[in-house]
Structures are given as structure tokens and as C-alpha cells.
Design an enzyme around this catalytic site. Structure first.
Site, PDB file in Angstrom:
ATOM      1  N   ASP A 145       3.243  12.930  15.318  1.00  0.00           N
ATOM      2  CA  ASP A 145       3.459  12.982  13.879  1.00  0.00           C
ATOM      3  C   ASP A 145       2.153  13.224  13.130  1.00  0.00           C
ATOM      4  O   ASP A 145       1.776  12.466  12.243  1.00  0.00           O
ATOM      5  CB  ASP A 145       4.143  11.699  13.403  1.00  0.00           C
ATOM      6  CG  ASP A 145       4.884  11.908  12.093  1.00  0.00           C
ATOM      7  OD1 ASP A 145       5.055  13.080  11.675  1.00  0.00           O
ATOM      8  OD2 ASP A 145       5.291  10.902  11.486  1.00  0.00           O
ATOM      9  N   LEU A 156       0.836  -1.207   0.000  1.00  0.00           N
ATOM     10  CA  LEU A 156       0.000   0.000   0.000  1.00  0.00           C
ATOM     11  C   LEU A 156       0.865   1.249   0.000  1.00  0.00           C
ATOM     12  O   LEU A 156       0.504   2.265  -0.576  1.00  0.00           O
ATOM     13  CB  LEU A 156      -0.909   0.016   1.227  1.00  0.00           C
ATOM     14  CG  LEU A 156      -2.058  -0.997   1.255  1.00  0.00           C
ATOM     15  CD1 LEU A 156      -2.728  -0.981   2.613  1.00  0.00           C
ATOM     16  CD2 LEU A 156      -3.067  -0.695   0.161  1.00  0.00           C
TER      17      LEU A 156
END
Ligand SMILES: *[C@@H]1O[C@H](CO)[C@@H](O)[C@H](O)[C@H]1NC(C)=O
Ligand SMILES: *[C@@H]1O[C@H](CO)[C@@H](O)[C@H](O)[C@H]1NC(C)=O
Ligand SMILES: *[C@@H]1O[C@H](CO)[C@@H](O)[C@H](O)[C@H]1NC(C)=O
Ligand SMILES: *[C@@H]1O[C@H](CO)[C@@H](O)[C@H](O)[C@H]1NC(C)=O
Length: 673
Positions: A499, A379
Site C-alpha cells: 500500500d 491524528l
């Protein structure tokens, strides 16, 4: 009766053999017609080849006269005696042979060769032996068994009127006949006391010595008997079947057979048994008058019964051995396969992991789910590792598997602990961690599969056909804010994401934004990859104070979230590389706001299709969050309230500094625990 018939036979034979020598020259002189000459010429030819020379490689089509218990076995062995006590057997060539030259009475040279075997019932005890014999009679009437070898009896033994020559292969020591041992070869003339005898042995050319042989060894052995008319010498030579005729005979006797033999003699074998059960076999035999006995074809000799048995046994052993080898090979292959399979799916499971309630997937399950981590299932590749799409074989649930290489052992424990606690986090705007799997140096995280992938693709990928509308963007921002609020304040522990960025926001089938990778940035600290060890967060999203202190807090998350808001609304990356010098998105938006052209920063792809007030509000919230002054940033709860309109936006001074919402210090308390 026997003698008379024999004599007639003898006479007939004599006539035929006489023909070539004397009558043919006369006939020639008489100029006899050709057809008659041919007939006469052919006649002795037949006789000579048929009877003066013969070869038996096995006795199936032999012309032998048998008596006693001698018989020819179905496979062509001549068995003189079987394992029966006190028996004898004789086998004679049916036709007597002329041994003497009629003119001078000298015995012709002759040569014979035979293969024999003596298999005793019990190893090394045997009786009595066998002999090659030249006899005036076919059969040896009156002969006795046991030590008499079927040759003589107590009355005629040693009588010179016997006219018998025998080569004995004697396996019993008889003092009365002055035998040398129980394993000897002897030349017997008219009696059992040998003229010459020697222990069974053969001369080996290599070492120049005689090597002992055992007559009762069951091994087939060769015997040559050669008589030279000129030398008046009788040689007896022996060897194992595998050895060619030795150059030196075992026995060599000077003897003029003309005094022993009659004109015509029967040739054959005699054998007897005693109390020890023994069989005596002859496997092949050849003879030639006035020449060398034809060589036997050793490979075509019939096989001995015990040899067959042994061959069968050998074959069986070979097959069994082969079977064992094959079995071992197959087992080894299986073990190798199992080991390989095990290595392929090997996992690391430590005791401490059992404390966590997190679901642990088997590596095999994930391997199968991702079709062996095939490229086509990939992916994406992120800072932490590769992400593969998969489908759990059991439940058909779609999953995303993040494969993280991790070398540090200590880090792993903490990390898995963190994962375990993170898996307890449940929020509709957080990508659900379903479980993990672990191998040596490798950690696999299993997440729910997000069918629309990451948000950044929609923002920046020109190939994406659908553009996100303003309401969708607002929904995503609100969703992420809600997820982040959950991490910061609503769970039992404070979780700092570290993040936040568009590429870490994933979209489900209904375009709901979900925050992924929460807590993962800690992995950096655990020191797997030295290159990313000290990088916390992503450049452009890092709050100014974080670069100085290195401490991630909920406030540094809020800063990144602010950048994220601007990113989504403007459709631009936080660092605008197309500007020179590089311009930070926050500065650019702030600049536009100061210049009163805030709407210019809005993503052109929206095509002006948005609520100006709403978008302006969101931009201002973004600016508020990404305030370089930490104390000026709102908490996530306040951000939620601002987004929901439950809290009015404070006035933002045009210099971007000093903006604050109520209780600014709150953020500082929410440091990472
Ligand atoms: C030996 O041969 C005799 C005669 O052919 C037979 O009667 C006897 O059964 C045989 N014995 C064995 C042990 O083969
Ligand atoms: C030898 O045998 C012959 C014939 O059977 C007989 O006449 C003679 O007496 C025997 N000689 C001896 C010494 O036994
Ligand atoms: C061979 O056999 C003879 C007689 O049995 C014996 O004396 C001799 O020692 C044997 N030789 C060997 C090398 O076994
Ligand atoms: C018998 O053996 C001797 C010695 O090896 C040899 O010289 C002689 O030619 C042989 N005789 C026959 C008939 O084989």
C-alpha cells in the site's frame, strides 16, 4: 407510735373532706361574705384532686412512703425489691384515702391502674410476686417475705381483723394457699388464699379468647383494678403494655368491700422475694376515687434497666448491622469500580504472544497516553482505523497509536506474529513500530510519532503554508525507495508493503519521508471487515496483474512506487478526476512525454524552481516503475541505482511498452513468501 400518728393524720384529712358536702350549703344560707366562701371552696378542691386522684408516670416526684428494701431509682422506677433473697418492700401513697361513705358506710367506687415488670435473674425462675394492696396501716408491720408477699404472716393470715384487700401477682405455686399455678392473678381478702384467681392472661378482642401472659417475662404489663359501688363488683383486668384495656376483665368478683375496708385506707404495693433472685418494679400508677383511673402516659414511663440494656443492645445491633450494610455497600462499590476499571483496561494476552519479543504495551498505559483516546488527540482516520497522538506517561515519548478493530480470532494470531516480525524491521525510512497492545476485538499499534504528518497533506492540502521544494521531494522519494528496498531485499524476509502511496509516507521533523503501515494490508486478508477484505492496496496504485491474480509481489509494490513518484513530482492524485473521462496519472504523464511536453506535468507550485534534467529523470523512473508490463519494471535495487545515477536509464519507447532494464525477471523471483 406509727398508728397514733396515722390516726391524727386521718382525722385531719376527714375534716377537710367533710367540708364540701355539708358545710357549704349552710354557709351559703348564712350569706357569708364572698372572700371567706372562696377560701373554703378552694380547700376541698385541692384535697380532692390532690389525694382522691393521682397519676404517676414514673415516681420521681411522687409522695410515697417506702419501707423494706423498696426504693425509687434515679430514673424514677419504683423498685419494690431488688435481686436479693428473702426480702420485702412496700410503697404506700403517703396520705390515707377515705374509702367509705360516712353516711351509709358503703365503699366508694374506685379505680386504679398500674404498670409492673418482674425481671428474674434467670429466665422463668422467680419468686415470689407483688401485690396491689389496700391496708389500714401505712406499711405492713409483721408481714413476712417469700410466699407471704410482704402482706401477712403465719399468725394473721386469714384473720378478718386484718382489713386487707390485695390483688396478688403470684409467681410461685403454694399448695398451702391453694394457688392454682405459678403464674396467676388473685383477689385476696385478709389472707393469701385467693377468693378468686386466674392464670395471668388477657382477653383479646380479635379472637374472643384469653391469651396467656407470663408474669416473669420481663415485659411491662398493665393491671386495672376497678370496684363498682353499685354492682359490688371487683374487676381485675390485665394486658401487655402494647394492648389497650381489654373489654373483659380477667377476674370479676361480686364482693361487698364495706365489710373488708375501714373508713380510710392506705393504698400501695407490697412485694417479697424468696430464694430466687428477682426484682419487682412498678413503672407507673394512677388512681381515682369515684371514677375511672386516669390513663397512664406509657411513652413517658421510666425505662427498665434491662430494657435500657436491651435498647442499647438493639441500638448496637442496629449500628453494627448498619455498619455491615455500609461496609458491604462500599465493598460492592469498590469491587464494581475495580471490575469497571479492569473492564476499561482489560487486555487479551495469550500464551503464543509470549514467544514474540515485541514490546507489549498495557492498554492502561496507552489509554492514559492518549488521554482516553480523546477526539482532540485524533491524528487521522484511515482504512485500518483511527490514529491517535499520545505521550507515554513514563518516558514522555511521543507516540502514535493506531486503533484497529478486529473481530477475527484466527487472524489476530497471524497478524500479531507479523507485527512482531515487523517490529524487528529497522530502517531510517520506515516508521518504527514500537510495540502493540491487544484487547478483545481490538488491536493497538504503537508507532514513533511523526511530527509533520503524512506527505499527501503537503501535496494536496491547500491550507499547508509550506510547499515542498523539488529537492525535498527528491529526498522523500529517495528515502521511500531506500525503505522499500530494505523491505524487499535487505531484511531476512521479503516484505511486500502492498500500500505505497503519499498518504502512507510520513514526515518527521526534518521532512524525512518514512514509509508507514508496512505489512498491514495483510490484515485485509484476515477478514475483519468484509467490505475491505478483498481490497488490496489503494485504487490507482494497483498494478494491472494484481487485479487479475490477486497476488501482491515486490513488482506490484514497484508499480505503486512508480505512481507515487509521479504523484510527488506532479502534485496530483493518481486518478485525475477533474479530467473526463477519468485519466490515470501515468497515462497523462506518458502522453505528455510522447508529445514532448513532459515538463508540463510538473507541479506548478514548484514555480519552475527545479533542475530540469533531474526532474525529467525522476519522471522517467516513475514511468518505468509504473509500466503496466510487469517484466518491464525495475527492482527496487535498480530504482535506487537509477536515482543515484549509478545506472543509466534505458531508453523508454514512446509507446511506453517494452522498456526494460537488465535482468527483468528478477522481480518475478521476489514474490511474497
Ligand atoms: C438491694 O438493695 C439493698 C438495700 O437497698 C442493697 O443493700 C443491696 O446491695 C441491693 N442488692 C442488689 C443486688 O442491688
Ligand atoms: C385475729 O386477730 C385478732 C387481733 O390480732 C386476735 O385477737 C384474734 O384472736 C385473731 N383471730 C384468730 C382466729 O386468730
Ligand atoms: C394458658 O395457661 C394455662 C395455665 O398455665 C394452661 O392450662 C393453658 O394451656 C395455657 N394456654 C395456652 C394457649 O397456652
Ligand atoms: C366488671 O366487668 C363486667 C363484665 O365485663 C362489667 O359488666 C362491669 O361493668 C365491670 N365493672 C367494673 C367496675 O369495671
Amino acid at each position: 407510735m406509727l398508728n397514733r400518728s396515722m390516726v391524727t393524720h386521718h382525722k385531719m384529712w376527714q375534716i377537710t373532706t367533710k367540708l364540701p358536702k355539708k358545710k357549704i350549703p349552710i354557709l351559703l344560707q348564712m350569706e357569708v361574705k364572698l372572700p371567706l366562701l372562696l377560701v373554703i371552696c378552694l380547700l376541698p378542691g385541692i384535697t380532692a384532686t390532690k389525694y382522691d386522684e393521682f397519676t404517676y408516670n414514673g415516681f420521681n416526684r411522687s409522695e410515697l412512703y417506702l419501707d423494706g428494701i423498696a426504693e425509687i431509682t434515679t430514673n424514677g422506677l419504683l423498685r419494690l425489691t431488688n435481686s436479693t433473697e428473702s426480702q420485702q418492700g412496700h410503697a404506700f401513697h403517703k396520705v390515707p384515702l377515705r374509702f367509705k361513705n360516712t353516711s351509709d358506710g358503703n365503699v366508694h367506687s374506685f379505680s386504679t391502674c398500674f404498670v409492673f415488670a418482674i425481671p428474674p435473674e434467670y429466665p422463668d425462675v422467680s419468686g415470689n410476686g407483688l401485690a396491689f394492696v389496700l391496708s389500714p396501716t401505712r406499711g405492713l408491720p409483721g408481714a413476712l417475705t417469700k410466699q407471704y408477699l410482704g402482706l401477712f404472716n403465719s399468725t394473721n393470715n386469714g384473720n378478718s381483723s386484718n382489713h386487707i384487700l390485695a390483688i396478688e401477682l403470684d409467681t410461685v405455686l403454694n399448695i398451702e394457699f391453694r394457688d392454682i399455678n405459678n403464674n396467676h392473678v388473685g383477689i385476696d381478702v385478709n389472707g393469701l388464699t385467693s377468693l378468686n384467681a386466674a392464670p395471668a392472661s388477657y382477653f383479646t378482642e380479635k379472637i374472643g379468647e384469653f391469651k396467656n401472659l407470663s408474669l416473669v417475662s420481663r415485659e411491662p404489663m398493665l393491671v386495672w383494678v376497678d370496684y363498682s359501688n353499685q354492682e359490688k363488683k371487683l374487676n381485675v383486668t390485665m394486658s401487655p403494655i402494647s394492648v389497650p384495656k381489654p373489654s373483659r376483665p380477667l377476674l370479676s368478683s361480686l364482693i361487698d368491700l364495706s365489710s373488708v375496708l375501714l373508713d380510710t385506707m392506705y393504698i400501695g404495693f407490697s412485694s417479697s422475694t424468696g430464694s430466687m433472685l428477682t426484682s419487682h418494679y412498678v413503672l407507673g400508677w394512677s388512681f381515682k376515687m369515684n371514677g375511672q383511673a386516669p390513663a397512664l402516659n406509657l411513652s413517658s414511663l421510666p425505662s427498665l434497666p434491662f430494657e435500657k440494656h436491651r435498647r442499647k443492645l438493639t441500638a448496637l445491633i442496629i449500628w453494627v448491622a448498619l455498619g455491615v450494610v455500609v461496609f458491604i455497600a462500599i465493598t460492592a462499590c469498590c469491587i464494581a469500580y475495580i471490575i469497571r476499571r479492569k473492564a476499561r483496561y482489560a487486555e487479551v494476552l495469550e500464551e503464543w504472544e509470549l514467544e514474540h519479543r515485541t514490546h507489549r504495551f498495557s492498554y492502561k498505559e496507552l489509554f492514559k497516553a492518549t488521554k482516553g483516546f480523546r477526539e482532540e488527540n485524533l491524528l487521522g482516520v484511515g482504512g485500518f482505523g483511527r490514529v491517535y497522538k499520545g505521550k507515554l506517561p513514563s518516558s514522555k515519548t511521543e507516540i502514535a497509536v493506531k486503533r484497529i478493530s478486529h473481530d477475527s480470532k484466527q487472524g489476530m494470531r497471524e497478524f500479531v506474529g507479523e507485527i512482531a516480525s515487523n517490529s524487528q524491521l529497522r530502517h531510517r525510512n520506515l516508521v518504527q513500530l514500537l510495540g502493540y497492545s491487544r484487547r478483545k476485538g481490538e488491536l493497538l499499534l504503537v508507532y514513533e510519532f511523526m511530527s509533520n504528518g503524512s506527505l499527501d497533506k503537503f501535496l494536496y492540502d491547500a491550507n499547508k503554508p509550506t510547499t515542498l521544494g523539488s529537492s525535498q521531494r527528491l529526498k522523500i522519494i529517495k528515502g521511500v525507495a531506500s525503505g522499500l528496498l530494505y523491505l524487499h531485499e535487505e531484511w531476512e524476509q521479503i516484505v511486500v508493503h502492498r500500500d505505497i502511496k503519499a498518504s502512507n509516507v510520513l514526515l518527521d521533523g526534518e521532512m524525512n519521508g518514512k514509509l508507514g503501515d508496512f505489512g498491514l494490508s495483510r490484515l485485509y486478508d484476515h477478514g475483519s471487515d468484509p467490505q475491505i477484505t478483498h481490497v488490496v492496496g489503494t485504487f490507482g496504485y494497483i498494478a494491472p496483474e494484481l487485479t487479475k491474480t490477486g497476488r501482491a509481489t515486490t513488482s506490484t509494490d514497484v508499480f505503486a512506487f512508480g505512481v507515487f513518484i509521479l504523484e510527488v513530482v506532479c502534485g496530483r492524485r493518481p486518478i485525475m478526476q477533474q479530467e473526463s473521462p477519468d485519466l490515470h496519472l501515468v497515462d497523462w504523464v506518458l502522453g505528455s512525454w510522447r508529445n514532448g511536453v513532459i515538463l508540463e506535468v510538473i507541479d506548478a507550485r514548484l514555480g519552475g524552481d527545479y533542475d530540469v534534467g533531474e526532474v525529467e529523470l525522476i519522471l522517467k523512473i516513475g514511468l518505468l516503475c509504473s509500466n503496466p508490463v510487469r517484466a518491464a519494471r525495475p527492482t527496487m535495487r535498480q530504482v535506487m541505482q537509477l536515482l543515484d545515477g549509478d545506472l543509466s536509464l534505458p531508453e523508454i519507447p514512446k509507446d511506453g511498452m517494452g522498456i526494460a532494464v537488465s535482468s527483468p525477471n528478477h522481480a518475478e523471483e521476489l514474490e511474497e513468501s
